[in-house]
Design a protein around this motif. Structure first.
Motif, short mmCIF file in Angstrom:
data_model
loop_
_atom_site.label_atom_id
_atom_site.label_comp_id
_atom_site.label_asym_id
_atom_site.label_seq_id
_atom_site.Cartn_x
_atom_site.Cartn_y
_atom_site.Cartn_z
N VAL A 22 -34.86 14.26 30.23
CA VAL A 22 -34.39 15.45 29.50
C VAL A 22 -35.24 16.66 29.88
O VAL A 22 -34.70 17.73 30.20
CB VAL A 22 -34.41 15.22 27.97
CG1 VAL A 22 -34.17 16.52 27.20
CG2 VAL A 22 -33.38 14.16 27.58
N THR A 23 -36.56 16.51 29.87
CA THR A 23 -37.42 17.64 30.20
C THR A 23 -37.24 18.06 31.66
O THR A 23 -37.24 19.25 31.96
CB THR A 23 -38.91 17.35 29.89
OG1 THR A 23 -39.31 16.17 30.57
CG2 THR A 23 -39.14 17.20 28.40
N ASP A 24 -37.05 17.08 32.55
CA ASP A 24 -36.79 17.42 33.96
C ASP A 24 -35.47 18.18 34.11
O ASP A 24 -35.38 19.15 34.86
CB ASP A 24 -36.74 16.17 34.84
CG ASP A 24 -38.09 15.54 35.08
OD1 ASP A 24 -39.13 16.20 34.80
OD2 ASP A 24 -38.13 14.39 35.56
N ALA A 25 -34.45 17.74 33.40
CA ALA A 25 -33.13 18.40 33.48
C ALA A 25 -33.21 19.83 32.95
O ALA A 25 -32.65 20.76 33.54
CB ALA A 25 -32.09 17.61 32.70
N MET A 26 -33.94 20.01 31.86
CA MET A 26 -34.06 21.35 31.29
C MET A 26 -34.88 22.25 32.21
O MET A 26 -34.51 23.41 32.43
CB MET A 26 -34.64 21.27 29.88
CG MET A 26 -33.67 20.58 28.92
SD MET A 26 -34.30 20.35 27.27
CE MET A 26 -33.94 21.93 26.57
N ARG A 27 -35.96 21.74 32.76
CA ARG A 27 -36.78 22.52 33.69
C ARG A 27 -35.97 22.88 34.94
O ARG A 27 -36.01 24.01 35.42
CB ARG A 27 -38.04 21.74 34.06
CG ARG A 27 -38.87 22.31 35.18
CD ARG A 27 -39.32 23.76 35.08
NE ARG A 27 -39.86 24.18 33.83
CZ ARG A 27 -39.87 25.46 33.42
NH1 ARG A 27 -39.39 26.43 34.17
NH2 ARG A 27 -40.38 25.78 32.26
N SER A 28 -35.22 21.94 35.45
CA SER A 28 -34.40 22.18 36.63
C SER A 28 -33.34 23.25 36.36
O SER A 28 -33.10 24.13 37.19
CB SER A 28 -33.74 20.88 37.08
OG SER A 28 -32.93 21.09 38.20
N ALA A 29 -32.71 23.18 35.19
CA ALA A 29 -31.70 24.17 34.82
C ALA A 29 -32.34 25.56 34.71
O ALA A 29 -31.77 26.55 35.18
CB ALA A 29 -31.03 23.78 33.51
N ILE A 30 -33.52 25.62 34.11
CA ILE A 30 -34.24 26.90 34.00
C ILE A 30 -34.50 27.46 35.39
O ILE A 30 -34.27 28.64 35.65
CB ILE A 30 -35.55 26.70 33.20
CG1 ILE A 30 -35.25 26.44 31.73
CG2 ILE A 30 -36.47 27.92 33.36
CD1 ILE A 30 -36.44 25.94 30.93
N ASP A 31 -34.97 26.61 36.29
CA ASP A 31 -35.26 27.06 37.66
C ASP A 31 -34.00 27.51 38.38
O ASP A 31 -33.98 28.57 39.02
CB ASP A 31 -35.95 25.95 38.45
CG ASP A 31 -37.35 25.65 37.97
OD1 ASP A 31 -37.94 26.48 37.23
OD2 ASP A 31 -37.87 24.57 38.32
N ILE A 53 -25.86 16.45 33.70
CA ILE A 53 -26.94 16.24 32.74
C ILE A 53 -27.59 17.57 32.37
O ILE A 53 -27.88 17.82 31.19
CB ILE A 53 -27.99 15.24 33.29
CG1 ILE A 53 -27.36 13.84 33.37
CG2 ILE A 53 -29.25 15.22 32.42
CD1 ILE A 53 -28.23 12.80 34.04
N GLU A 54 -27.82 18.43 33.34
CA GLU A 54 -28.39 19.75 33.06
C GLU A 54 -27.48 20.54 32.13
O GLU A 54 -27.94 21.15 31.16
CB GLU A 54 -28.63 20.52 34.36
CG GLU A 54 -29.73 19.94 35.20
CD GLU A 54 -29.74 20.44 36.64
OE1 GLU A 54 -30.75 20.17 37.32
OE2 GLU A 54 -28.76 21.06 37.09
N LYS A 55 -26.17 20.51 32.41
CA LYS A 55 -25.22 21.22 31.55
C LYS A 55 -25.23 20.66 30.14
O LYS A 55 -25.22 21.40 29.16
CB LYS A 55 -23.80 21.12 32.12
CG LYS A 55 -23.58 21.93 33.37
CD LYS A 55 -22.17 21.70 33.88
CE LYS A 55 -21.95 22.31 35.23
NZ LYS A 55 -20.60 22.03 35.75
N ARG A 56 -25.23 19.34 30.03
CA ARG A 56 -25.21 18.69 28.71
C ARG A 56 -26.46 19.04 27.92
O ARG A 56 -26.38 19.37 26.73
CB ARG A 56 -25.09 17.17 28.87
CG ARG A 56 -24.99 16.42 27.57
CD ARG A 56 -23.67 16.67 26.89
NE ARG A 56 -23.59 15.85 25.69
CZ ARG A 56 -23.15 16.28 24.54
NH1 ARG A 56 -22.67 17.49 24.42
NH2 ARG A 56 -23.13 15.49 23.50
N CYS A 57 -27.61 19.00 28.57
CA CYS A 57 -28.86 19.35 27.89
C CYS A 57 -28.85 20.81 27.44
O CYS A 57 -29.27 21.12 26.32
CB CYS A 57 -30.07 19.07 28.79
SG CYS A 57 -30.42 17.31 29.01
#
Length: 74
Positions: free
Chosen positions: A45-54, A17-21
């Motif tokens: 979506v916002t959690d996945a994007m924040r997690s990917a950023i982290d 999901i993080e990759k897809r976002c």
């Protein structure tokens, strides 16, 4: 922790999901667009994007996308 651009031995473990976002954001999609395209709820979506950023040790989504592309994660 700063992730050196050339250290491929410790690649962040992004979820699908993080990759897809990240991929969709890299192609100009907004979080609202991503919700519509993936049928995920906005908080997911916002959690996945924040997690990917982290995980990518980035300051924002643009830096996360750049790092993910350089590391060939997306």
């Amino acid at each position: 922790m700063t992730l050196p651009e050339n250290d491929l031995s410790r690649l962040p473990d992004l979820t699908e999901i993080e990759k897809r976002c990240l991929e969709l954001a890299a192609n100009g999609r907004t979080p609202a667009d991503i919700v519509l395209e993936t049928d995920l709820a906005m908080p997911r979506v916002t959690d996945a994007m924040r997690s990917a950023i982290d995980k990518l040790d980035a300051r924002n989504i643009t830096a996360a996308i750049t790092r993910a592309v350089r590391l060939k994660l997306i």
